[in-house]
Design a protein around this motif. Structure first.
Motif, PDB file in Angstrom:
ATOM      1  N   LEU A  66      56.133  31.887  39.195  1.00 57.31           N
ATOM      2  CA  LEU A  66      55.059  32.442  38.391  1.00 57.31           C
ATOM      3  C   LEU A  66      54.362  33.567  39.143  1.00 57.31           C
ATOM      4  CD1 LEU A  66      53.334  29.106  37.285  1.00 57.31           C
ATOM      5  CD2 LEU A  66      55.146  30.343  36.080  1.00 57.31           C
ATOM      6  N   SER A  67      53.917  34.538  38.381  1.00 58.86           N
ATOM      7  CA  SER A  67      53.082  35.589  38.921  1.00 58.86           C
ATOM      8  C   SER A  67      51.913  35.771  37.964  1.00 58.86           C
ATOM      9  CB  SER A  67      53.867  36.898  39.057  1.00 58.86           C
ATOM     10  OG  SER A  67      53.052  37.917  39.593  1.00 58.86           O
ATOM     11  N   GLY A  68      50.716  35.750  38.511  1.00 61.75           N
ATOM     12  CA  GLY A  68      49.555  35.860  37.635  1.00 61.75           C
ATOM     13  C   GLY A  68      48.273  35.647  38.404  1.00 61.75           C
ATOM     14  N   GLU A  69      47.332  34.962  37.771  1.00 67.26           N
ATOM     15  CA  GLU A  69      46.003  34.837  38.356  1.00 67.26           C
ATOM     16  C   GLU A  69      45.466  33.422  38.196  1.00 67.26           C
ATOM     17  OE1 GLU A  69      41.608  36.769  37.529  1.00 67.26           O
ATOM     18  OE2 GLU A  69      43.394  38.044  37.406  1.00 67.26           O
ATOM     19  N   ILE A  70      45.006  32.853  39.307  1.00 73.05           N
ATOM     20  CA  ILE A  70      44.317  31.564  39.269  1.00 73.05           C
ATOM     21  C   ILE A  70      42.885  31.821  38.846  1.00 73.05           C
ATOM     22  CG2 ILE A  70      43.543  29.576  40.618  1.00 73.05           C
ATOM     23  CD1 ILE A  70      45.935  30.011  42.456  1.00 73.05           C
ATOM     24  N   GLY A  71      42.455  31.106  37.799  1.00 75.24           N
ATOM     25  CA  GLY A  71      41.122  31.333  37.262  1.00 75.24           C
ATOM     26  C   GLY A  71      40.063  30.454  37.895  1.00 75.24           C
TER      27      GLY A  71
END
Length: 228
Positions: A66-71
């Motif tokens: 996964l590539s993205g953002e931890i909120g």
């Protein structure tokens, strides 16, 4: 001699049954080891993108990248880790580059770090899809208001964090998150006690045979008048 025939048959029958149970457990051991090997091969397989259509029965343990953002915001699941003691799993919302929002099990923190600030933001994650079955009849109800969860109940967690009911258990985060120890999916928690069961049945068979032999020996000695 005829008096000894019944105990002899009874003893042999008992040994045969116990040995058969031991052999059955050996067969079950081979079957279970094959299942565990299949699961381990799947866990360690090549990472894939998140599936569009979710099938828990087919995609359990599927590796993902996964590539993205931890909120911001996280849930705390009470857990005990060997040699480290009680602590919490950190479940956070994760938004992929494609815009999907899912649950991310980041790993373990110790009790005193429950409310500590943790790194969030852009992250690359490798991990595995999982649908854990933590809850049993003795598991307490989650304290949602106090943010203490006793099981990874994916549906309620997804509702609490506003994500899809889809959980990825992290094997690694890049950049790493200081203070969090990943608890990746493994076969460690899957019971495999068939060897112990087999040893138990074979041991009982040996004891049964010895006791039968001693009984017959004493009975024969009694017939000869050598035992009072």
């Amino acid at each position: 001699m005829k008096r000894l025939l019944a105990p002899l048959i009874f003893g042999l029958a008992g040994c045969a049954i116990l040995i058969a149970l031991g052999v059955w457990q050996v067969q079950r051991l081979a079957w279970k080891e094959g299942i565990l090997a299949e699961i381990e091969a799947k866990i360690d397989g090549a990472a894939e993108p998140l599936p569009d259509v979710v099938s828990p029965s087919e995609q359990r343990y599927q590796p993902v990248a996964l590539s993205g953002e931890i909120g911001a915001g996280e849930l705390h699941v009470l857990v005990s880790v060997k040699q480290r003691g009680a602590g919490y799993r950190i479940i956070a919302p994760f938004t992929t580059d494609a815009g999907r929002q899912i649950l991310l099990d980041r790993g373990y923190v110790e009790n005193e770090a429950k409310t500590s600030e943790r790194r969030i933001g852009e992250t690359e994650v490798t991990g595995n899809l999982h649908w854990p079955d933590d809850r049993t009849s003795s598991t307490p109800q989650n304290d949602v208001e106090g943010n203490t969860w006793f099981a990874r109940d994916i549906g309620p967690m997804a509702e609490a964090l506003g994500t899809e009911p889809l959980l990825v258990i992290a094997r690694s985060e890049t950049p790493p998150a200081p203070g969090i120890t990943p608890l990746p999916v493994s076969t460690e928690g899957i019971p495999n006690n068939h060897l112990q069961y087999a040893i138990t049945w074979f041991s009982l068979a040996a004891i049964w045979a010895v006791m039968t032999g001693l009984y017959i020996r004493r009975s024969r000695a009694a017939e000869k008048g050598t035992v009072t």
